[in-house]
Design an enzyme around this catalytic site. Structure first.
Site, PDB file in Angstrom:
ATOM      1  N   ARG A  41       4.977   9.318  -3.733  1.00  9.22           N
ATOM      2  CA  ARG A  41       5.094   8.193  -2.890  1.00  9.22           C
ATOM      3  C   ARG A  41       6.480   7.633  -3.152  1.00  9.22           C
ATOM      4  O   ARG A  41       7.067   8.118  -3.865  1.00  9.22           O
ATOM      5  CB  ARG A  41       3.900   7.268  -2.891  1.00  9.22           C
ATOM      6  CG  ARG A  41       3.522   6.854  -4.260  1.00  9.22           C
ATOM      7  CD  ARG A  41       3.039   5.635  -4.863  1.00  9.22           C
ATOM      8  NE  ARG A  41       4.215   4.490  -4.543  1.00  9.22           N
ATOM      9  CZ  ARG A  41       5.213   4.417  -5.126  1.00  9.22           C
ATOM     10  NH1 ARG A  41       5.333   5.052  -6.255  1.00  9.22           N
ATOM     11  NH2 ARG A  41       6.027   3.410  -4.873  1.00  9.22           N
ATOM     12  N   GLY A  42       6.594   6.479  -2.378  1.00  8.17           N
ATOM     13  CA  GLY A  42       8.116   5.911  -2.430  1.00  8.17           C
ATOM     14  C   GLY A  42       8.976   6.691  -1.573  1.00  8.17           C
ATOM     15  O   GLY A  42       8.954   7.938  -1.493  1.00  8.17           O
ATOM     16  N   ALA A  43       9.784   5.825  -0.902  1.00  2.05           N
ATOM     17  CA  ALA A  43      10.814   6.437   0.182  1.00  2.05           C
ATOM     18  C   ALA A  43      11.526   7.427  -0.306  1.00  2.05           C
ATOM     19  O   ALA A  43      11.485   8.746   0.422  1.00  2.05           O
ATOM     20  CB  ALA A  43      11.331   5.210   0.916  1.00  2.05           C
TER      21      ALA A  43
ATOM     22  N   ARG B 253       3.853  10.159   7.131  1.00  2.89           N
ATOM     23  CA  ARG B 253       3.798   8.730   7.086  1.00  2.89           C
ATOM     24  C   ARG B 253       4.894   8.244   7.606  1.00  2.89           C
ATOM     25  O   ARG B 253       6.200   8.605   7.645  1.00  2.89           O
ATOM     26  CB  ARG B 253       4.191   8.263   5.319  1.00  2.89           C
ATOM     27  CG  ARG B 253       2.914   8.847   4.433  1.00  2.89           C
ATOM     28  CD  ARG B 253       2.902   8.130   3.309  1.00  2.89           C
ATOM     29  NE  ARG B 253       2.956   6.799   3.195  1.00  2.89           N
ATOM     30  CZ  ARG B 253       2.871   5.939   2.180  1.00  2.89           C
ATOM     31  NH1 ARG B 253       3.418   6.377   1.114  1.00  2.89           N
ATOM     32  NH2 ARG B 253       2.735   4.738   2.301  1.00  2.89           N
TER      33      ARG B 253
ATOM     34  N   GLN C 213       0.577  -0.276  -6.402  1.00  3.53           N
ATOM     35  CA  GLN C 213       1.827   0.205  -7.004  1.00  3.53           C
ATOM     36  C   GLN C 213       2.384  -0.590  -8.233  1.00  3.53           C
ATOM     37  O   GLN C 213       3.109   0.092  -8.970  1.00  3.53           O
ATOM     38  CB  GLN C 213       2.656   0.569  -5.879  1.00  3.53           C
ATOM     39  CG  GLN C 213       2.319   1.616  -4.970  1.00  3.53           C
ATOM     40  CD  GLN C 213       1.609   0.998  -3.662  1.00  3.53           C
ATOM     41  OE1 GLN C 213       1.036  -0.160  -3.748  1.00  3.53           O
ATOM     42  NE2 GLN C 213       1.669   1.615  -2.592  1.00  3.53           N
TER      43      GLN C 213
ATOM     44  N   ASP D 126      11.720   0.896   2.434  1.00  5.39           N
ATOM     45  CA  ASP D 126      11.316   2.015   3.105  1.00  5.39           C
ATOM     46  C   ASP D 126      12.267   2.440   4.205  1.00  5.39           C
ATOM     47  O   ASP D 126      12.377   3.553   4.608  1.00  5.39           O
ATOM     48  CB  ASP D 126       9.592   1.802   3.444  1.00  5.39           C
ATOM     49  CG  ASP D 126       8.929   1.897   2.063  1.00  5.39           C
ATOM     50  OD1 ASP D 126       8.837   0.830   1.445  1.00  5.39           O
ATOM     51  OD2 ASP D 126       8.452   2.981   1.716  1.00  5.39           O
TER      52      ASP D 126
ATOM     53  N   ASN E  45       9.744  -3.098   3.640  1.00  4.04           N
ATOM     54  CA  ASN E  45       9.224  -2.557   2.281  1.00  4.04           C
ATOM     55  C   ASN E  45       7.697  -2.851   2.414  1.00  4.04           C
ATOM     56  O   ASN E  45       6.924  -3.494   3.326  1.00  4.04           O
ATOM     57  CB  ASN E  45       9.991  -3.392   1.090  1.00  4.04           C
ATOM     58  CG  ASN E  45       9.883  -2.528  -0.094  1.00  4.04           C
ATOM     59  OD1 ASN E  45       9.989  -1.495  -0.176  1.00  4.04           O
ATOM     60  ND2 ASN E  45       9.406  -3.529  -1.327  1.00  4.04           N
ATOM     61  N   LYS E  46       7.284  -2.623   0.963  1.00 10.64           N
ATOM     62  CA  LYS E  46       5.700  -2.789   0.831  1.00 10.64           C
ATOM     63  C   LYS E  46       5.191  -4.147   1.279  1.00 10.64           C
ATOM     64  O   LYS E  46       5.876  -5.120   1.034  1.00 10.64           O
ATOM     65  CB  LYS E  46       5.297  -2.463  -0.573  1.00 10.64           C
ATOM     66  CG  LYS E  46       4.014  -2.546  -1.146  1.00 10.64           C
ATOM     67  CD  LYS E  46       3.172  -1.758  -0.239  1.00 10.64           C
ATOM     68  CE  LYS E  46       3.611  -0.175  -0.312  1.00 10.64           C
ATOM     69  NZ  LYS E  46       2.694   0.533   0.790  1.00 10.64           N
TER      70      LYS E  46
END
Ligand code: MRU
Length: 364
Positions: free
Chosen positions: A56-58, A93, A203, A243, A253-254
């Site tokens: 995960r993570g862009a 995603r 996260q 992201d 972003n998150k």
């Protein structure tokens, strides 16, 4: 800046397996309780790893997708197969644009080649994307540290707040928002990081885990504690990743990032966003055009952890029929962002700012 470490050993989040067409990843769904390495040998393995958030993570999603395409083409690489593999990976995603950036770059490299030459070329191009990601994040660390020191009350000690995980686990190495933290530590500058839990996927626990691996002092907080802490003062800056950045400087972003930006602005604390070129979507005019991922309701209904005997356990905290919404990202308007930090330096969160760093790009 030194590479990131696990139990003192330099480690990346994804690496090719010597002698085999496969990659290995750190299974991030097992952290922070267990450190588990998983091998990806096929397109299906890769799609599953991205969807389930083992990776995960862009930036890391983009690199994994590039390797996934290389794995898909290992046996046969005609146009139809290439297109099917791209479609499967692109659907994993929706918000992190690095995924689409990496797939476009891979296709630009592969499509002009005869099918017989594509498998090797794909493997090498995925490797180049991974190396570039690590190097860009290293530079974000250097550039971000300069920005942070310019804003700090005391240049020998930084007190920062972050959200989600934008550390090395979210990239190949170094991280984005946490890269300046590691750069500061390497230079002997004292750093403390407030880490928000980041419900529902938590996260923040990954951030705490990687900071702990590097001996960086940090404190985990419930997401809702951020406003109070920012209002109290004493925090030099909020630093997050992204992201997808729109061409006008709006940032996805998150989920929960926007609330931190609002609280930081109310407390006159700088709010910085760190991201590499692969996170900037120059074709996206503003944040309203960014697709926001809606994830499964069970991410709120169920809680995962370890029981008293340290055995992996799952608890239901909501009835199965409770109505739940689970948007995974939010958009922070450029007006709340003090500066963008990239591998090329820092700039205002605006089209003019981005143009000053990336004059070669086409802007809508
Ligand atoms: O859903 P995730 O865990 O993939 O979301 C990750 C984030 O929102 C990160 O902050 C972002 O990708 C920046 S990563 C360097």
């Amino acid at each position: 800046m030194a590479s990131m470490k696990v139990h003192g050993k330099p480690t990346r989040t994804i690496w090719p397996v010597g002698g085999a067409r496969a990659v290995e990843i750190i299974d991030q769904t097992a952290l922070p309780h267990a450190y588990r390495v998983v091998r990806l040998s096929s397109l299906d393995d890769t799609v599953r790893a991205i969807c389930s958030m083992q990776v995960r993570g862009a930036p890391l999603i983009g690199v994994t997708a590039a390797y996934g395409l290389a794995l898909a083409l290992a046996r046969s690489a005609d146009d139809a197969l290439l297109q099917d593999a791209v479609r499967a990976l692109a659907a994993t995603r929706p918000t992190a644009v690095n995924l689409h950036w990496a797939l476009l770059r891979m296709q630009a490299c592969l499509r002009p080649l005869p099918p017989s030459a594509r498998a090797d070329a794909a493997w090498h191009e995925a490797g180049r994307i991974a190396e570039e990601d690590a190097e860009q994040c290293r530079r974000i660390g250097e550039n971000g540290l300069q920005v942070l020191l310019a804003a700090a009350r005391d240049r020998s000690r930084l007190d920062l707040m972050t959200h989600c995980n934008a550390g090395w686990l979210a990239t190949v190495d170094h991280g984005t928002a946490l890269a300046p933290v590691y750069a500061a530590v390497d230079q002997g500058i004292g750093v403390h990081v407030w880490v928000s839990e980041t419900r529902p996927r938590n996260q923040g626990l990954l951030t705490a885990w990687e900071l702990r691996q590097h001996g960086v002092p940090h404190t985990l907080i419930a997401d809702n504690a951020a406003g109070l802490l920012l209002a109290r003062g004493g925090i030099d800056a909020v630093l997050v990743g992204a992201d997808r950045m729109a061409a006008n400087g709006d940032v996805a972003n998150k989920i929960g990032t926007y609330l931190k930006a609002l609280a930081a602005r109310a407390a006159a604390i700088p709010f910085y966003v760190a991201a590499p070129r692969s996170t900037i979507d120059f074709a996206c005019p503003n944040g309203a055009a960014i697709p926001i991922e809606e994830r499964a309701a069970d991410e709120l209904r169920l809680v995962y952890g370890r029981d008293a005997s340290s055995v992996a356990a799952q608890l239901r905290q909501l009835p199965a029929d409770e109505a739940v919404a689970n948007p995974a990202f939010d958009v922070t308007p450029a007006s709340l962002v003090s500066a963008l930090i990239t591998e090329r330096g820092s700039c205002a969160a605006s089209t003019a700012g981005l143009r000053s760093l990336y004059p070669e790009e086409e802007y809508d």
